[in-house]
Motif scaffolding. Structure first.
Motif, PDB file in Angstrom:
ATOM      1  N   GLN A  45      30.442  39.800  34.309  1.00 23.63           N
ATOM      2  CA  GLN A  45      29.606  40.839  34.931  1.00 23.63           C
ATOM      3  C   GLN A  45      30.463  42.066  35.153  1.00 23.63           C
ATOM      4  N   TYR A  46      30.269  43.066  34.301  1.00 22.97           N
ATOM      5  CA  TYR A  46      30.963  44.340  34.481  1.00 22.97           C
ATOM      6  C   TYR A  46      30.269  45.104  35.612  1.00 22.97           C
ATOM      7  N   SER A  47      30.983  46.060  36.155  1.00 22.17           N
ATOM      8  CA  SER A  47      30.482  46.793  37.306  1.00 22.17           C
ATOM      9  C   SER A  47      29.089  47.346  37.037  1.00 22.17           C
ATOM     10  N   ARG A  48      28.153  46.998  37.939  1.00 20.58           N
ATOM     11  CA  ARG A  48      26.770  47.506  37.884  1.00 20.58           C
ATOM     12  C   ARG A  48      26.012  47.055  36.636  1.00 20.58           C
ATOM     13  N   GLN A  49      26.458  45.997  35.997  1.00 23.42           N
ATOM     14  CA  GLN A  49      25.720  45.482  34.843  1.00 23.42           C
ATOM     15  C   GLN A  49      25.265  44.056  35.096  1.00 23.42           C
ATOM     16  N   ALA A  76      45.807  41.504  28.101  1.00 25.10           N
ATOM     17  CA  ALA A  76      44.676  42.052  28.861  1.00 25.10           C
ATOM     18  C   ALA A  76      44.560  43.558  28.661  1.00 25.10           C
ATOM     19  N   GLN A  77      43.308  44.030  28.672  1.00 26.26           N
ATOM     20  CA  GLN A  77      43.006  45.459  28.569  1.00 26.26           C
ATOM     21  C   GLN A  77      42.301  45.908  29.840  1.00 26.26           C
ATOM     22  N   GLU A  78      42.397  47.201  30.138  1.00 31.99           N
ATOM     23  CA  GLU A  78      41.773  47.709  31.357  1.00 31.99           C
ATOM     24  C   GLU A  78      40.265  47.465  31.364  1.00 31.99           C
ATOM     25  N   GLU A  79      39.649  47.529  30.192  1.00 32.08           N
ATOM     26  CA  GLU A  79      38.194  47.319  30.125  1.00 32.08           C
ATOM     27  C   GLU A  79      37.795  45.867  30.365  1.00 32.08           C
ATOM     28  N   ASP A  80      38.772  44.971  30.489  1.00 30.90           N
ATOM     29  CA  ASP A  80      38.470  43.579  30.828  1.00 30.90           C
ATOM     30  C   ASP A  80      38.213  43.396  32.323  1.00 30.90           C
ATOM     31  N   SER A  81      38.486  44.418  33.098  1.00 31.32           N
ATOM     32  CA  SER A  81      38.263  44.311  34.540  1.00 31.32           C
ATOM     33  C   SER A  81      36.787  44.042  34.807  1.00 31.32           C
ATOM     34  N   ALA A  82      36.512  42.951  35.483  1.00 32.36           N
ATOM     35  CA  ALA A  82      35.127  42.515  35.704  1.00 32.36           C
ATOM     36  C   ALA A  82      35.157  41.247  36.546  1.00 32.36           C
ATOM     37  N   MET A  83      33.954  40.784  36.871  1.00 35.42           N
ATOM     38  CA  MET A  83      33.797  39.488  37.544  1.00 35.42           C
ATOM     39  C   MET A  83      33.498  38.453  36.479  1.00 35.42           C
ATOM     40  N   SER A  94      32.383  30.123  41.783  1.00 31.63           N
ATOM     41  CA  SER A  94      32.290  31.233  42.731  1.00 31.63           C
ATOM     42  C   SER A  94      32.763  32.559  42.148  1.00 31.63           C
ATOM     43  N   GLY A  95      33.323  32.503  40.956  1.00 32.78           N
ATOM     44  CA  GLY A  95      33.703  33.736  40.280  1.00 32.78           C
ATOM     45  C   GLY A  95      35.131  34.169  40.564  1.00 32.78           C
ATOM     46  N   THR A  96      35.703  34.858  39.598  1.00 32.57           N
ATOM     47  CA  THR A  96      37.034  35.459  39.741  1.00 32.57           C
ATOM     48  C   THR A  96      36.937  36.930  39.377  1.00 32.57           C
ATOM     49  N   GLN A  97      37.337  37.791  40.307  1.00 25.67           N
ATOM     50  CA  GLN A  97      37.355  39.227  40.041  1.00 25.67           C
ATOM     51  C   GLN A  97      38.687  39.570  39.383  1.00 25.67           C
ATOM     52  N   PRO A 143      39.353  28.519  41.304  1.00 27.41           N
ATOM     53  CA  PRO A 143      40.209  28.584  42.486  1.00 27.41           C
ATOM     54  C   PRO A 143      40.645  29.989  42.885  1.00 27.41           C
ATOM     55  N   GLU A 144      40.625  30.915  41.945  1.00 25.36           N
ATOM     56  CA  GLU A 144      41.093  32.271  42.246  1.00 25.36           C
ATOM     57  C   GLU A 144      39.908  33.204  42.443  1.00 25.36           C
ATOM     58  N   LYS A 145      39.821  33.774  43.630  1.00 25.95           N
ATOM     59  CA  LYS A 145      38.757  34.746  43.893  1.00 25.95           C
ATOM     60  C   LYS A 145      39.120  36.101  43.268  1.00 25.95           C
ATOM     61  N   LEU A 146      40.408  36.426  43.329  1.00 26.18           N
ATOM     62  CA  LEU A 146      40.903  37.711  42.825  1.00 26.18           C
ATOM     63  C   LEU A 146      42.110  37.449  41.934  1.00 26.18           C
ATOM     64  N   LEU A 147      42.186  38.209  40.853  1.00 24.02           N
ATOM     65  CA  LEU A 147      43.339  38.099  39.963  1.00 24.02           C
ATOM     66  C   LEU A 147      43.660  39.482  39.414  1.00 24.02           C
ATOM     67  N   SER A 148      44.893  39.882  39.569  1.00 23.34           N
ATOM     68  CA  SER A 148      45.327  41.183  39.044  1.00 23.34           C
ATOM     69  C   SER A 148      46.465  40.973  38.061  1.00 23.34           C
TER      70      SER A 148
END
Lengths: 114, 112
Positions: free
Chosen positions: B38-42, B77-84, B104-107, B7-12
């Motif tokens: 999926q980490y950025s560009r991976q 949470a850690q900063e390196e967890d930022s991903a899709m 649909s994924g959650t960023q 349900p969440e497209k984005l989560l901060s």
């Protein structure tokens, strides 16, 4: 660790042209897949390939699409006459077939149809 | 037909805060559930599978068949967890090609 590889990483083509996307799955895997992800949308299943034939395909996988494994290592996706809406990231994946084991994904090919 | 809903497209969240990424599914049979990241560009890579009940990078997910959910959680949470993050379902039925059905994924963005 073995990886799924895909070439090219980015393909730009004109509408109506044929494209072939290539994948090398992990060598002892039995199931091969193509998925598609249109920008901003979810990853969608296109087709699965097992025992040298298509085992399942989605509604997206119409007559414009075909897959083959010509030489026992490469696994290709051909789009006969590309449309603008075919622009997407295409992911190849392979799977050993053992329950609970994961599918391994390639890095993707970004297809841009102009 | 099976369906996966995130349900969440984005989560901060802020670093050190707990995080929960929601996933609900619908499928009449017994599915296998996975979380891919999926980490950025991976490339997409497996994070967790329900059947192994493991904890990877501090993440856990429990399959709740009553609520048809497979939420992903991490206490800090850690900063390196930022991903899709993608929740995915695979049918376990004979003759199935065992393809994945993705949500649909959650960023997830972890703020410093």
């Amino acid at each position: 660790e073995p990886e799924v590889t895909q070439t090219p990483s980015h393909q730009v083509t004109q509408m109506g042209q044929e494209v072939i996307l290539r994948c090398v799955p992990i060598s002892n895997h039995l199931y091969f897949y193509w998925y598609r992800q249109i920008l901003g949308q979810k990853v969608e299943f296109l087709v699965s390939f097992y025992n040298n034939e298509i085992s399942e395909k989605s509604e997206i996988f119409d007559d414009q699409f075909s897959v083959e494994r010509p030489d026992g290592s490469n696994f290709t996706l051909k789009i006969r006459s590309t449309k603008l809406e075919d622009s997407a990231m295409y992911f190849c994946a392979s799977f050993s077939g053992l329950r609970s084991y994961e599918q391994y994904f390639g890095p993707g090919t970004r297809l841009t149809v102009t | 037909a099976q369906r996966v809903t995130q349900p969440e497209k984005l989560l901060s969240v802020f670093k050190g805060a707990p995080v929960e990424l929601k996933c609900n599914y619908s499928y009449s049979g017994s599915p296998e559930l996975f979380w891919y990241v999926q980490y950025s560009r991976q490339r997409l890579q497996l994070l967790l599978r329900h059947i192994s009940r493991e904890s990877i990078k501090g993440f856990t997910a429990d399959l709740n068949k009553g609520e048809t959910s497979f939420h992903l959680k991490k206490p800090f949470a850690q900063e390196e967890d930022s991903a899709m993050y993608y929740c995915a379902l695979r049918r376990i039925s004979s003759g199935s090609a065992r393809q994945l059905t993705f949500g649909s994924g959650t960023q997830l963005t972890v703020l410093p």
